[in-house]
Design an enzyme around this catalytic site. Structure first.
Site, mmCIF file in Angstrom:
data_model
loop_
_atom_site.group_PDB
_atom_site.id
_atom_site.type_symbol
_atom_site.label_atom_id
_atom_site.label_comp_id
_atom_site.label_asym_id
_atom_site.label_seq_id
_atom_site.Cartn_x
_atom_site.Cartn_y
_atom_site.Cartn_z
ATOM 1 C CG ASP A 84 21.916 -14.595 -84.217
ATOM 2 O OD1 ASP A 84 21.251 -14.029 -84.780
ATOM 3 O OD2 ASP A 84 22.612 -15.704 -84.853
ATOM 4 C CG PHE A 96 21.560 -8.222 -89.507
ATOM 5 C CD1 PHE A 96 20.996 -9.436 -90.561
ATOM 6 C CD2 PHE A 96 20.134 -8.107 -88.512
ATOM 7 C CE1 PHE A 96 20.464 -10.281 -90.757
ATOM 8 C CE2 PHE A 96 19.303 -9.415 -88.182
ATOM 9 C CZ PHE A 96 19.245 -9.870 -89.926
ATOM 10 C CD GLU A 113 25.112 -16.917 -91.778
ATOM 11 O OE1 GLU A 113 25.268 -16.294 -91.718
ATOM 12 O OE2 GLU A 113 23.870 -17.848 -90.978
HETATM 13 C C1 SAM Z 1 21.780 -10.987 -86.797
HETATM 14 S S1 SAM Z 1 22.707 -12.127 -88.607
HETATM 15 C C2 SAM Z 1 23.373 -10.459 -89.178
HETATM 16 C C3 SAM Z 1 24.313 -10.774 -90.644
HETATM 17 C C4 SAM Z 1 25.277 -10.252 -91.118
HETATM 18 N N1 SAM Z 1 26.469 -10.279 -90.327
HETATM 19 C C5 SAM Z 1 24.891 -9.115 -91.035
HETATM 20 O O1 SAM Z 1 25.205 -7.453 -90.106
HETATM 21 O O2 SAM Z 1 24.096 -8.591 -91.751
HETATM 22 C C6 SAM Z 1 23.618 -13.070 -87.987
HETATM 23 C C7 SAM Z 1 24.605 -14.342 -88.556
HETATM 24 O O3 SAM Z 1 25.039 -15.121 -88.325
HETATM 25 C C8 SAM Z 1 25.182 -15.832 -88.421
HETATM 26 N N2 SAM Z 1 25.500 -16.936 -87.457
HETATM 27 C C9 SAM Z 1 24.466 -16.791 -85.964
HETATM 28 N N3 SAM Z 1 25.342 -17.351 -85.027
HETATM 29 C C10 SAM Z 1 26.713 -18.543 -86.216
HETATM 30 C C11 SAM Z 1 27.920 -19.252 -85.737
HETATM 31 N N4 SAM Z 1 27.225 -19.481 -84.535
HETATM 32 N N5 SAM Z 1 28.358 -20.161 -86.573
HETATM 33 C C12 SAM Z 1 28.180 -19.386 -87.600
HETATM 34 N N6 SAM Z 1 26.998 -18.382 -88.025
HETATM 35 C C13 SAM Z 1 26.547 -17.917 -87.058
HETATM 36 C C14 SAM Z 1 23.525 -16.638 -87.961
HETATM 37 O O4 SAM Z 1 22.491 -17.609 -89.722
HETATM 38 C C15 SAM Z 1 23.077 -14.319 -89.113
HETATM 39 O O5 SAM Z 1 23.256 -15.079 -90.530
#
Ligand code: SAM
Length: 215
Positions: free
Chosen positions: A100, A170, A50
């Protein structure tokens, strides 16, 4: 001369005993899914990756309160971790839930899934190891499925069931809003196991005009 240090050792087992299975969640957020899974499966190790510090801290707090000793959290870009740090062909399952979606076309290059991540993912999965993927974003889902369909190193399989107990933070929010959840999974097959090329520095990592580089 290349001034950027590239990590050359691709197999840093971090804190893990490699005789045990390892599962990895990318973008694990506050860690609801992975902490529940780790509690239910003490025979397996779990790594959450993360990049947001606040979420890493919240996940860490959850693990401490529940006394989980089979989870570690890495605060890093997932592509970098997969490319350089995970042991080769060792990970049993990788979970990517609600990455994302970067919905604007001009931001699509920020999306996690692309040829580079697929190659690094394949390199870290054991043969037969799985990627579990879920998203509320249909267009991103279709793009990811099309990428895997064109890649002979993966075979599409049934995704895991999604009862309430496996919902992430999420997913819970999206389901409460009535959004459609799309899920798919792929299994790693045999393939060309040549070393991964070093990652190029993405243009956004270069100092932008008018923004001085910090010394
Ligand atoms: C939309 S949130 C979803 C979080 C979790 N998976 C959920 O479903 O509740 C996307 C998460 O992925 C992390 N994230 C996005 N791209 C990433 C990357 N390239 N490396 C590490 N973390 C990443 C973001 O910081 C965020 O916490």
């Amino acid at each position: 001369m290349d001034h950027v240090i590239q990590i050359k050792n691709p197999c840093i087992p971090l804190e893990f005993d490699l005789s045990r299975p390892l599962e990895v969640e990318v973008g694990c957020g506050k860690g609801r899914f992975l902490s529940n899974r780790a509690e239910a499966h003490p025979e397996c190790d779990f790594l959450g990756i993360e990049r947001m510090l606040g979420r890493v801290r919240l996940f860490d707090g959850k693990c401490r309160r529940r006394g989980l000793d089979n989870v570690r959290i890495l605060r890093l870009e997932a592509l970098y971790a997969f490319h350089y740090l995970l042991p080769a062909h060792h990970v049993r399952t990788v979970y990517v839930f609600f990455p994302d979606p970067w919905p604007k076309k001009k931001h699509h290059s920020h999306r996690l899934f692309g040829p580079l991540f697929r190659s690094a993912l394949w390199k870290r999965l054991e043969r037969g190891g799985k990627l579990e993927f879920a998203t509320d974003h249909r267009e991103y889902f279709d793009e990811v499925c099309a990428g895997f369909a064109d890649d002979g190193r993966f075979e599409r399989v049934e995704p895991m069931p999604r009862p309430r107990e496996v919902w992430t933070e999420f997913e819970t929010m999206f389901r409460e809003k009535g959004l459609e959840i799309n899920a798919a999974a792929w299994r790693a097959l045999d393939g060309d196991d040549s070393p991964l090329e070093p990652l190029a520095i993405p243009p956004e990592a270069e100092p932008r005009e008018g923004i001085p580089r910090r010394s």
